[in-house]
Scaffold this motif. Structure first.
Motif, PDB file in Angstrom:
ATOM      1  N   LEU A 284       0.687  -1.183  -0.136  1.00 25.23           N
ATOM      2  CA  LEU A 284      -0.041  -0.098  -0.172  1.00 25.23           C
ATOM      3  C   LEU A 284       0.930   1.171  -0.350  1.00 25.23           C
ATOM      4  O   LEU A 284       2.133   1.186   0.737  1.00 25.23           O
ATOM      5  N   LEU A 285       0.421   2.296  -0.999  1.00 18.20           N
ATOM      6  CA  LEU A 285       1.390   3.437  -1.010  1.00 18.20           C
ATOM      7  C   LEU A 285       1.159   4.154   0.449  1.00 18.20           C
ATOM      8  O   LEU A 285       0.051   4.626   0.610  1.00 18.20           O
ATOM      9  N   GLY A 286       2.113   4.566   0.937  1.00 17.94           N
ATOM     10  CA  GLY A 286       1.992   5.400   2.073  1.00 17.94           C
ATOM     11  C   GLY A 286       1.872   6.867   1.934  1.00 17.94           C
ATOM     12  O   GLY A 286       2.917   7.275   1.381  1.00 17.94           O
ATOM     13  N   VAL A 287       0.909   7.531   2.318  1.00 21.18           N
ATOM     14  CA  VAL A 287       0.752   8.896   1.943  1.00 21.18           C
ATOM     15  C   VAL A 287       0.740   9.854   3.141  1.00 21.18           C
ATOM     16  O   VAL A 287       0.015   9.532   4.256  1.00 21.18           O
ATOM     17  N   ALA A 288       1.306  10.777   3.322  1.00 20.32           N
ATOM     18  CA  ALA A 288       1.186  11.952   3.952  1.00 20.32           C
ATOM     19  C   ALA A 288       0.350  13.003   3.592  1.00 20.32           C
ATOM     20  O   ALA A 288       0.474  13.575   2.466  1.00 20.32           O
ATOM     21  N   VAL A 289      -0.637  13.220   4.391  1.00 18.07           N
ATOM     22  CA  VAL A 289      -1.640  14.195   3.872  1.00 18.07           C
ATOM     23  C   VAL A 289      -1.300  15.479   4.775  1.00 18.07           C
ATOM     24  O   VAL A 289      -1.587  15.594   5.890  1.00 18.07           O
ATOM     25  N   LEU A 290      -1.301  16.667   4.302  1.00 15.48           N
ATOM     26  CA  LEU A 290      -0.837  17.996   4.672  1.00 15.48           C
ATOM     27  C   LEU A 290      -2.348  18.584   4.818  1.00 15.48           C
ATOM     28  O   LEU A 290      -2.711  19.235   3.632  1.00 15.48           O
ATOM     29  N   GLY A 291      -2.785  18.980   5.859  1.00 19.15           N
ATOM     30  CA  GLY A 291      -4.030  19.696   5.955  1.00 19.15           C
ATOM     31  C   GLY A 291      -5.137  18.688   6.429  1.00 19.15           C
ATOM     32  O   GLY A 291      -5.504  17.768   5.557  1.00 19.15           O
ATOM     33  N   ALA A 292      -5.822  19.006   7.418  1.00 19.68           N
ATOM     34  CA  ALA A 292      -6.651  18.173   8.065  1.00 19.68           C
ATOM     35  C   ALA A 292      -8.260  18.901   8.089  1.00 19.68           C
ATOM     36  O   ALA A 292      -8.997  18.603   8.972  1.00 19.68           O
ATOM     37  N   GLY A 293      -8.317  19.649   7.302  1.00 22.47           N
ATOM     38  CA  GLY A 293      -9.516  20.554   7.239  1.00 22.47           C
ATOM     39  C   GLY A 293     -10.666  20.019   6.450  1.00 22.47           C
ATOM     40  O   GLY A 293     -10.492  18.726   6.310  1.00 22.47           O
ATOM     41  N   HIS A 294     -11.493  20.798   5.872  1.00 21.71           N
ATOM     42  CA  HIS A 294     -12.787  20.183   5.088  1.00 21.71           C
ATOM     43  C   HIS A 294     -12.131  19.429   3.927  1.00 21.71           C
ATOM     44  O   HIS A 294     -12.681  18.112   3.943  1.00 21.71           O
ATOM     45  N   MET A 295     -11.211  19.820   3.212  1.00 25.42           N
ATOM     46  CA  MET A 295     -10.633  19.073   2.056  1.00 25.42           C
ATOM     47  C   MET A 295      -9.943  18.060   2.487  1.00 25.42           C
ATOM     48  O   MET A 295      -9.976  16.767   2.008  1.00 25.42           O
ATOM     49  N   GLY A 296      -8.967  18.275   3.389  1.00 26.92           N
ATOM     50  CA  GLY A 296      -8.057  17.374   3.926  1.00 26.92           C
ATOM     51  C   GLY A 296      -8.626  16.014   4.456  1.00 26.92           C
ATOM     52  O   GLY A 296      -8.499  14.924   4.243  1.00 26.92           O
ATOM     53  N   ALA A 297      -9.966  16.239   5.456  1.00 27.18           N
ATOM     54  CA  ALA A 297     -10.571  15.155   5.955  1.00 27.18           C
ATOM     55  C   ALA A 297     -11.259  14.472   5.015  1.00 27.18           C
ATOM     56  O   ALA A 297     -11.234  13.150   5.396  1.00 27.18           O
ATOM     57  N   ASP A 298     -11.605  15.000   3.894  1.00 27.43           N
ATOM     58  CA  ASP A 298     -12.389  14.216   3.002  1.00 27.43           C
ATOM     59  C   ASP A 298     -11.455  13.387   2.577  1.00 27.43           C
ATOM     60  O   ASP A 298     -11.478  12.151   1.895  1.00 27.43           O
TER      61      ASP A 298
END
Length: 341
Positions: A4-18
């Motif tokens: 599985l590709l390990g992804v870092a998500v930057l930003g956990a607001g409206h768009m990031g949470a989605d």
């Protein structure tokens, strides 16, 4: 690269949470390895229930976290340049939400940094290219069945604007989608922008010039007009009609459900972009994950992000000056294909 590709998500607001939800529950081949948000509590909440995902308040710490192989940037636009350059420095492929960088000077720095690498690492999140209706329109225009495109009529309406939304943001945040869609659909570059303003709606916050009518001229002789209205009050609506020499084609009206009962009919109207373009976001992120796992980068490029910024800046100048403003981009590096490819 793991299973599985390990992804870092930057930003956990409206768009990031989605996007975190999408990576965890919707698409295949990827997992959330890290989340970064300046609000530490929000970052911690975002990784709750995600196995082996770490929470951070610092971008660099998230990029360097164990298992991170790629980056999804969903933070506010002003934070994108630093995050993109940090990902490039680590050789990490990136999916960056639009605007890539709000100002064209910063966007050009990103383009130049990637060009120095000699290979693409960034895909920019112009998700309309992945919407089923937009893809059908693109295929039809490319087929030549309707002849040469003459005009593109676009509508972009939001229920309401968020706090702090400015008159300029109607163009550099909202209309930036139409800028990219027009370049992609027509395979042409905008060369000049004019912005006209009716009287502001009574539903708009004080001081906000809403709605606006934005007109683009292109190097292929087409005209593109955009009605942008971000406080319409009733729903999120995005439409596009291509008028060509031998016919026209219209999209954006057939995606909702119509319920008919005794004496009435009701049509659902999407209330935000995450509803209207849910399938497009799913296809976009899945395509990015699939390409990344194959060692490739596809989709809208950093140059596409820069081009949108340059046109939007000309549009903001036209808004404030009341004049027609020419679009003057920097020379295109060889790394990037022509518009519409």
């Amino acid at each position: 690269m793991g299973d599985l590709l390990g992804v870092a998500v930057l930003g956990a607001g409206h768009m990031g949470a989605d996007h975190i939800r999408r990576l965890d529950r919707v698409i295949s081949g990827a997992r959330v390895a890290a989340v970064a948000d300046p609000d530490g509590g929000r970052a911690e909440a975002a990784v709750t229930g995600l196995d082996e995902a770490s929470a951070h308040t610092d971008v660099a710490a998230a990029l360097d976290a164990p298992g991170v192989e790629a980056v999804l940037i969903a933070s506010p636009g002003p934070a994108h340049e630093e995050a993109l350059l940090a990902a490039f420095a680590r050789g990490l492929p990136v999916l960056c939400e639009k605007p890539m960088v709000p100002d064209s000077a910063g966007a050009l720095r990103v383009v130049e940094a990637e060009a120095r690498l000699g290979r693409r690492l960034a895909q920019i999140g112009f998700m309309r290219r992945y919407d089923a209706e937009y893809r059908r329109l693109k295929a039809l225009l490319d087929s030549g069945r309707l002849g040469r495109p003459l005009m593109l009529h676009c509508t972009h309406r939001n229920v309401s604007s968020p706090p702090g939304f400015t008159s300029a943001m109607l163009i550099d945040s909202s209309v930036s989608h139409e800028i990219d869609a027009a370049r992609w659909l027509l395979g042409q570059e905008p060369t000049a922008v004019t912005v006209l303003r009716p009287g502001s709606s009574s539903g708009a916050p004080e001081g906000l010039a809403d709605p606006q009518f934005v007109l683009f001229e292109t190097d292929g002789g087409a005209l593109v007009d955009v009605e942008v209205f971000v406080n319409c009050g009733f729903g999120y609506e995005v439409r596009c009609e291509a008028v060509c020499e031998s016919g026209s084609a219209r999209i954006g009206e057939e995606h909702s459900m119509v319920v008919t009962t005794r004496g009435s009919a009701r049509e659902d109207v999407a209330q935000d972009y995450l509803v209207r373009f849910a399938d497009a976001y799913d296809r976009e992120v899945q395509a990015w994950v699939d390409a990344t796992r194959r060692g490739r980068v596809t989709g809208p490029s950093a140059w596409d992000g820069y081009a949108a910024s340059v046109v939007a800046e000309a549009g903001v100048e036209a808004l404030h000056s009341g004049r027609r403003v020419a679009v003057e981009p920097a020379p295109r590096p060889e790394l990037y294909p022509e518009a519409g490819r």
